[in-house]
Write an enzyme that holds these catalytic residues in place. Structure first.
Site, mmCIF file in Angstrom:
data_model
loop_
_atom_site.group_PDB
_atom_site.id
_atom_site.type_symbol
_atom_site.label_atom_id
_atom_site.label_comp_id
_atom_site.label_asym_id
_atom_site.label_seq_id
_atom_site.Cartn_x
_atom_site.Cartn_y
_atom_site.Cartn_z
ATOM 1 N N GLY A 234 0.836 -1.199 0.000
ATOM 2 C CA GLY A 234 0.000 0.000 0.000
ATOM 3 C C GLY A 234 0.869 1.247 0.000
ATOM 4 C CB SER A 235 0.084 4.730 0.843
ATOM 5 O OG SER A 235 -0.101 4.763 2.238
ATOM 6 N N GLY A 239 2.694 2.394 5.291
ATOM 7 C CA GLY A 239 3.767 1.414 5.490
ATOM 8 C C GLY A 239 4.711 1.837 6.604
ATOM 9 C CD GLU A 256 7.178 -5.164 -2.377
ATOM 10 O OE1 GLU A 256 7.333 -4.165 -3.108
ATOM 11 O OE2 GLU A 256 8.087 -5.963 -2.130
ATOM 12 C CB CYS A 290 3.542 -0.420 -7.101
ATOM 13 S SG CYS A 290 2.324 -0.905 -5.969
HETATM 14 C C1 UN1 Z 1 1.551 -3.512 -8.068
HETATM 15 O O1 UN1 Z 1 1.259 -2.566 -8.788
HETATM 16 O O2 UN1 Z 1 1.517 -3.402 -6.827
HETATM 17 O O3 UN1 Z 1 4.363 -5.915 -12.562
HETATM 18 C C2 UN1 Z 1 1.876 -4.857 -8.556
HETATM 19 C C3 UN1 Z 1 3.183 -5.601 -12.600
HETATM 20 C C4 UN1 Z 1 2.174 -6.502 -11.954
HETATM 21 C C5 UN1 Z 1 2.174 -6.337 -10.484
HETATM 22 C C6 UN1 Z 1 2.068 -4.926 -10.027
HETATM 23 N N1 UN1 Z 1 2.451 -7.877 -12.298
HETATM 24 O O4 UN1 Z 1 2.817 -4.567 -13.125
#
Ligand code: UN1
Length: 504
Positions: A234-235, A239, A256, A290
């Site tokens: 998350g953010s 975190g 993460e 992310c």
């Molecule tokens: C995420 O955005 O937290 O690599 C995970 C990727 C995806 C997973 C992203 N398989 O874009």
């Protein structure tokens, strides 16, 4: 959130100790379709600390039996789980798009990632390798094995509603831990589908528990004296709070968090290929990854051409309800997210004074009326010091930054608070290898955008993105197990001649 049929909306429950139960608060919250807020997907328990206490107690109760179940047997149940997910893929995909908004193709990819993770990680049930090593003394044996950590609290976000819970849940289980999952409040149905599949696969009661709700149950899970590990995606702000709370009790914590991922496009790159990659890297999942390509760092020699081609393609992207097969970019997750993203667009225009090359508006009319839609947005003439080039926006917004030398581009990539994913487009093998070496990110792509990580390679980032752990791959086992070193002295009944050794 007007809804004429409120009373007919289906109610879902928490899953604690093998039972589907209401929250002790008696409160509920609505799971709303972000493409059409008049569509209520379901009603879920707004849980509190008492529900967490019950779930953790169930996980504690189940811990000894599960830990003593041989890992290949635990894995057998997980292979069955994989089968169940595979059989239900289409239904889970539809439901995910309805609650989260991403287009069907991407939601299908998300469910597939959970399936892949399940099969791949279940295979560890017959590996979970430790090692042997010589001991210092004669007739002594030394080895090292993995042991489960205990009760794991998993806290997951909205953007990969089934994939991310699976990245945490499956390794936790194969390693012999019991689990309490706090689902993302915007996407509780996908977590519930995953947990229900665990029940159907025959995972014993108490081993897996699901608690729905907002930050209250999340905080209670983190603070509970019996959770030994917290795994959070998350953010970065949340975190950090979790990490501080875990530090007080010496809990294992795996984080993460954010990203500000960049693609470098060299002057020798195949421009069409780079534009195509950037398009999906930036606007896939409406930029709510992310790993999203939120900075495009483009060589001055091709900057104009690249921007023109990109903007032309972005203008053609079809925004709409993800359930419509023609849609390419769905809504963003909720009103708060929409306001935040729109706020960044305003910052880009008024504070940073970048050039708004396309997009920039909310879509509020016609079919967009009841959803959280934002036009795919590109800023050009962006400098690496601007806020839109440094802060995570987590929406369909990208910015194009010019550069002159590869070293300058690498410095721009590395000069942010995050370090999840990076990419370089070039035909030059020397430049590609140099960039792979110098880019300080957990993931790096060559001639491909910053998204699309696969489950059998470690996933995670440097700096503000994480705290040194990696999910997926076999590396995830280092989160969900602790090492135990074993020394066996077998000299006891041996004759002196049998243990005779050179003295040093
Ligand atoms: C995420 O955005 O937290 O690599 C995970 C990727 C995806 C997973 C992203 N398989 O874009």
């Amino acid at each position: 959130m007007a809804n004429a049929n409120k009373t007919s909306v289906k109610k879902y429950h928490n899953y604690i100790n093998g039972e589907w139960v209401k929250s002790s608060s008696g409160e509920w919250f609505d799971n709303v379709n972000p493409a059409d807020t008049t569509d209520i997907v379901g009603r879920f328990p707004a849980s509190n600390g008492d529900d967490i206490n019950a779930a953790v107690a169930a996980a504690k109760n189940a811990a000894t039996r599960w830990r003593r179940t041989p890992a290949p047997k635990r894995a057998e149940l997980l292979f069955t789980l994989g089968e169940i997910l595979r059989k239900n893929k289409d239904e889970f995909t539809q439901q995910m798009t309805r609650e989260m908004g991403k287009v069907l193709k991407e939601a299908g990819g998300d469910v597939q990632e959970a399936i892949d993770c399940t099969y791949y990680t279940a295979g560890e049930g017959r590996r979970l390798h430790g090692f042997t090593t010589p001991a210092e003394m004669p007739n002594k044996f030394a080895m090292c094995v993995r042991q489960p950590v205990g009760i794991c609290g998993l806290i997951t976000p909205f953007n990969f509603p089934m994939a991310i819970p699976s990245w945490k849940l499956i390794p936790a289980l194969v390693c012999g831990n019991t689990v309490v999952l706090k689902s993302g409040e915007d996407v509780p149905l996908s977590s519930l589908n995953l947990i229900k599949a665990c029940e159907q696969a025959g995972i014993p009661k108490g081993v897996v528990n699901l608690v729905n709700g907002f930050s209250e149950p999340g905080a209670a899970l983190v603070d509970h004296k019996d959770t030994r590990l917290i795994s959070f995606t998350g953010s970065t702000n949340t975190g950090r709070i979790i990490a501080e709370a875990c530090a007080r009790d010496n809990k294992i914590v795996s984080l993460e968090m954010g990203g500000k991922n960049a693609i470098i496009v060299m002057d020798d790159a195949d421009v069409d290929n780079a534009v195509e990659g950037s398009l999906w890297g930036a606007f896939g999942t409406s930029g709510q990854r992310c790993t999203a390509s939120s900075r495009l760092i483009v060589h001055k020699k091709i900057y104009k051409k690249f921007c023109e081609k990109l903007v032309e393609k972005v203008k053609q992207l079809r925004v709409g309800n993800g359930l419509d097969a023609k849609t390419e970019v769905g809504p963003v997750i909720n009103e708060r997210a929409m306001d935040k993203i729109h706020g960044y667009i305003e910052i880009g225009k008024n504070h940073d004074k970048a050039t708004l090359a396309c997009g920039g508006n909310r879509l509020t009319k016609g079919a967009y009326k009841n959803g959280y839609f934002i036009e795919p947005t590109v800023f050009t003439n962006v400098s690496s010091k601007m806020r839109i080039a440094r802060e995570e926006i987590f929406g369909p917004v990208t910015c194009v930054i010019p550069f002159s030398t590869l070293d300058e581009a690498i410095n721009i990539v590395n000069d942010v608070a995050y370090g999840l994913s990076s990419a370089i487009y070039t035909q030059d093998v020397n430049q590609a290898f140099y960039a792979m070496q110098e880019l300080y990110t957990g993931i790096c792509y060559v001639n491909s955008a910053t998204i699309g990580a696969e489950v059998h390679l470690p996933f995670g980032g440097t700096k503000g993105t994480g705290n040194g752990h990696r999910e997926a791959g076999t590396q995830v086992l280092d989160i969900f197990t602790e090492w135990k070193s074993l020394y066996i002295d077998y000299s006891g009944k041996l004759q002196k001649a049998q243990i005779d050794a050179v003295e040093i």
